[in-house]
Enzyme design. Structure first.
Site, PDB file in Angstrom:
ATOM      1  N   GLU B 144      83.449 -30.205 108.115  1.00 29.99           N
ATOM      2  CA  GLU B 144      82.819 -28.988 108.658  1.00 29.99           C
ATOM      3  C   GLU B 144      82.798 -28.942 110.168  1.00 29.99           C
ATOM      4  O   GLU B 144      83.077 -27.918 110.770  1.00 29.99           O
ATOM      5  CB  GLU B 144      81.371 -28.842 108.160  1.00 29.99           C
ATOM      6  CG  GLU B 144      81.210 -28.243 106.795  1.00 29.99           C
ATOM      7  CD  GLU B 144      81.493 -29.246 105.713  1.00 29.99           C
ATOM      8  OE1 GLU B 144      81.673 -30.428 106.047  1.00 29.99           O
ATOM      9  OE2 GLU B 144      81.533 -28.853 104.550  1.00 29.99           O
ATOM     10  N   HIS B 213      70.925 -28.370  98.524  1.00 28.67           N
ATOM     11  CA  HIS B 213      71.686 -27.137  98.336  1.00 28.67           C
ATOM     12  C   HIS B 213      70.797 -25.912  98.417  1.00 28.67           C
ATOM     13  O   HIS B 213      71.210 -24.831  98.038  1.00 28.67           O
ATOM     14  CB  HIS B 213      72.387 -27.151  96.971  1.00 28.67           C
ATOM     15  CG  HIS B 213      73.633 -27.976  96.955  1.00 28.67           C
ATOM     16  ND1 HIS B 213      73.613 -29.336  96.768  1.00 28.67           N
ATOM     17  CD2 HIS B 213      74.928 -27.636  97.118  1.00 28.67           C
ATOM     18  CE1 HIS B 213      74.848 -29.801  96.807  1.00 28.67           C
ATOM     19  NE2 HIS B 213      75.664 -28.795  97.016  1.00 28.67           N
TER      20      HIS B 213
END
Lengths: 432, 408
Positions: B144, B213
């Site tokens: 990322e 998450h």
């Protein structure tokens, strides 16, 4: 500090397997695979030295060209590595780099520039060797040690000095400072304070080059990006992640490691499990080259190949330049950890002295020519300081101007108008 | 288009089913405030009080249709087209917006994990790789920080990338690039380089996805100078915000919500964008201003039904622009109702609500009859267990209680 002094000693001849040749760090040379065009041009020269090589590595092209170049030079062939014009250009650039940085040190201690200033003395061969081969549209991404990269890329000395003094005439309007040199005109994409964070940006610039060619159909777009960073960065995740992506997509980028053996006070050998950085290239599918970063001409030869490779669309290269910084990490660093023998060793290999010697010995320039350049550069640097001194400091109104490219980003105020339309905004007194 | 702009009476606007309002089919978005794209641009602007300003230079007036507000008296006047519109789900609206922008401008490209061949983990980029190729819709390795930085470098050198975080939480790994480079480079380069990047992805608390998450990154990113943040909540504004974000010269972070991707709505066929800096009036009212965004909008609307039955008239505003706040819409509402309730999914500490309270108190303190109330998620890592997860986020019942308390 036993380990530190041992490390210092080792670093004087870190990688040489041939202890009689102190100037080359060669590692076992490997014949590139026949399909690789990387060292196509120098391959025939290497054939003569192949008898020295008896080591096999994993497939991949891991080479040290310095030995090759040394061979070439000693053969006293009529063809020199550079022409006179090139020689003078290179000389001027290394002198500019050195003189500018020396002036920075003076100005810092006189209280004209502030903060963290990282000087490049001793490493000029890398900047000159690589950047002087680039076109204006090629991009350079650097680190906080970026003054000389900026100068080599063509940013005027005045603009860099003004930036360091924090004046509006600086290349970044005084908003960036020493560690954030940018130039749109010369495609210098920074100047980054955190190590490693420029490498993905460089990868992005290389991606754009590929994209322009393949999607925007600019068929002749062969812009190359150079990413400069140090030995400390080579232990950082962003380095490895970008090596992977660049090789994966064959991006036109060259990763240039300026291995000066020290990350502030951390010796490269104490920080790295396998200190031979160039070996990490083949692990990702690109050639890894090691070169003597104290020699402009050797760097330039390697750079030619690496940049050529990228331009032809063959993908990235990792080049490790063994170099050294003559000063501390920054002007605030007392530089007490490094062994004086190590410093002396590298001082003897000053790139400027070496280039000067080459030019004179090969009759490419006379002492007078070089002295003229010295004088010219002195004047350039003096002029830069004068210009910076006389330039205005940013007024308050500049504070909010460049936060957003589109100032609507400041939002809508209570009165229904965009806040950037509020006069206080242009005055810089509004509260965002 | 007329179908969207129904009358603002309570009965018409709140027709979604009670139990799963965020999954309702045919969710009808109430009249929204209009916008003009740029001062000096040539679009018709219908203001929330019904006045219409036509820019005399009307050059591209036909290209973009402002999402006009329908005041109580004037429900169909804003509609300048008789096309029926088309129905789709929120993720399809995002995809449509993205696809249209990619067709419109070759420099727009997508980067992220599984955006290409897989079509995106929430199918926002479905079909795009087939259409535009593997370079324009780039499947990245799992890195990322580096591919966000790569997007930034590409943006600096002329492209307009849309970087997807497979889950917003993963962008924590890209914080270095987002904070240092995305937000700051325009400034530290003295304005030389622009970063027209869009960073988007699903976030928020889902259905028992576990703590990592279920993160809400808007609170972490809000301090970064130089970026804009928007949160979409309906197919209409999802497409509009996506397009506006791509066209913006500023770096924009677009927050989507994992549970809203299957919302269905009828949206216009014509090209339109939603203004990045404006809030959306969901339900005008008189008694209390409820500020919310993203998924909590649906909890609020559900609570609103109960409140209406109890005789309250809440004004519901979806702030949409998390950074900067639309202080005009918010301010007008505060001046009208004098009571504010903020309902958000962020955690209590340092969340969007905290900033909003500060902004409102600073600017509109004199108009408040009561202290601002803020309902946020608990300051806990979101538990896996369903019962615990349910009480971590704000539920409609709490909203009803809060309004009752506020309006005493």
């Amino acid at each position: 500090m036993n380990s530190a002094s041992c490390a210092a000693k080792i670093s004087t001849q870190p990688f040489s397997l041939n202890p009689t040749s102190p100037t080359s760090h060669d590692n076992p040379l490997v014949f590139p695979k026949p399909t690789s065009l990387f060292l196509g041009s120098t391959r025939k020269l290497r054939l003569s030295s192949s008898s020295k090589l008896n080591l096999h590595r994993r497939s991949g092209t891991v080479v040290a060209v310095s030995d090759v170049v040394k061979q070439k030079k000693s053969k006293s062939t009529p063809s020199l590595l550079i022409t006179k014009e090139e020689g003078l250009e290179l000389y001027e650039d290394v002198i500019l780099g050195r003189a500018f940085e020396d002036m920075c040190a003076q100005m810092y201690y006189r209280g004209k520039m502030f903060g963290f200033v990282h000087l490049y003395n001793g490493q000029e061969a890398v900047s000159t060797g690589f950047i002087k081969l680039l076109k204006q549209q090629d991009s350079v991404v650097s680190t906080y040690r970026d003054h000389v990269h900026a100068l080599s890329k063509g940013v005027p000395a005045r603009a860099v000095m003004s930036e360091l003094f924090g004046k509006t005439t600086g290349c970044c309007r005084g908003q960036g400072g020493s560690m954030h040199m940018f130039s749109r005109e010369h495609n210098l994409l920074g100047g980054f304070a955190f190590i490693g964070e420029g490498i993905p940006v460089a990868t992005g610039a290389a991606f754009t080059s590929k994209y322009k060619r393949e999607i925007l159909k600019e068929a002749d777009c062969d812009h190359v990006t150079l990413a400069f960073f140090g030995d400390g960065t080579c232990n950082n995740g962003q380095f490895f992640e970008c090596l992977n992506m660049a090789a994966l997509w064959k991006l036109p980028i060259v990763f240039v490691v300026e291995n000066n053996l020290w990350a502030i006070g951390m010796s490269h050998l104490r920080a790295t499990s396998d200190p031979q950085i160039y070996k990490k290239g083949p692990a990702f599918g690109m050639p890894g080259i090691h070169v003597d970063g104290m020699d402009v001409l050797k760097v330039r030869e390697v750079a030619k190949e690496a940049i050529g490779r990228a331009r032809r669309g063959e993908g990235p290269t990792l080049v490790e330049c063994e170099t050294y910084r003559f000063r501390g990490h920054s002007l605030a660093d007392p530089d007490e950890l490094r062994d004086s023998a190590e410093k002396a060793y590298y001082a003897a290999r000053d790139p400027i002295t070496a280039l000067k010697k080459y030019l004179i010995e090969n009759s490419l320039a006379s002492e007078a020519d070089l002295k003229a350049i010295d004088k010219k550069i002195d004047e350039v640097v003096e002029d830069a300081v004068e210009f910076a001194d006389e330039s205005p400091v940013p007024s308050r109104s500049q504070l909010l101007e460049n936060v957003f490219a589109d100032p609507k980003g400041f939002g809508i105020g209570p009165d229904g108008r965009y806040r950037c339309e509020d006069p206080k905004f242009t005055e810089g007194t509004a509260h965002v | 288009m007329a179908a969207i702009f129904q009358g603002v009476g309570a009965a018409a606007a709140l027709s979604s089913s009670p139990s799963n309002s965020f999954d309702s089919k045919k969710f009808v978005s109430s009249p929204c405030r209009p916008f003009s794209v740029r001062k000096g641009a040539s679009f018709a602007v219908v203001r929330s009080d019904g006045r219409v300003n036509l820019n005399p230079k009307g050059r591209r007036a036909q290209q973009l249709i402002s999402n006009a507000v329908a005041t109580k008296s004037d429900s169909a006047a804003a509609s300048s087209s008789s096309k029926p519109g088309h129905e789709l789900l929120l993720f399809e609206a995002l995809q449509e917006g993205l696809e249209e922008e990619m067709e419109r401008d070759l420099r727009v490209c997508v980067m992220g994990e599984d955006v290409g061949h897989y079509g995106g983990s929430y199918k926002v980029t479905k079909g795009l790789a087939k259409k535009f190729g593997d370079l324009r819709v780039l499947d990245t390795p799992i890195a990322e920080n580096s591919f966000s930085g790569m997007g930034i470098g590409a943006a600096m050198t002329g492209l307009r990338p849309v970087v997807e975080g497979m889950n917003m939480g993963f962008l924590l790994l890209a914080f270095n690039q987002i904070s240092n480079n995305c937000g700051m480079l325009h400034y530290t380069s003295g304005g030389q380089f622009t970063i027209p990047i869009v960073i988007r992805g699903p976030g928020g608390v889902g259905r028992q996805l576990g703590a990592e998450h279920s993160q809400r990154l808007e609170s972490y990113f809000q301090s970064i100078p130089g970026i804009q943040m928007v949160a979409c909540s309906t197919p209409y504004n999802a497409k509009g915000l996506m397009k506006a974000a791509i066209r913006s010269e500023n770096p924009v972070i677009l927050f989507e919500h994992v549970l809203l991707y299957n919302l269905k709505e009828r949206i216009p066929d014509e090209d339109y964008i939603c203004n990045l800096e404006e809030a959306e009036m969901v339900r005008p009212g008189e008694h209390v201003t409820i500020l919310t965004y993203s998924r909590m909008r649906y909890h609020v609307m559900q609570a609103a039904k109960t409140l209406v039955n109890k005789g309250y008239d809440p004004e519901v505003i979806d702030i949409r622009s998390l950074k900067p706040f639309d202080l005009y819409t918010i301010g007008n509402s505060v001046k009208k109702t004098h009571r504010v309730l903020i309902v958000e999914e962020c955690m209590r500490t340092g969340g969007i609500g905290a900033s909003l309270i500060a902004a409102i108190t600073e600017n509109f303190n004199d108009y408040l009859d009561a202290p601002i109330m803020c309902l946020s998620s608990q300051d806990v890592p979101t538990p896996y267990a369903g019962t615990l997860e349910e009480v971590t986020v704000v539920q409609p019942a709490q909203i009803v209680t809060a309004v009752e308390q506020l309006c005493q």
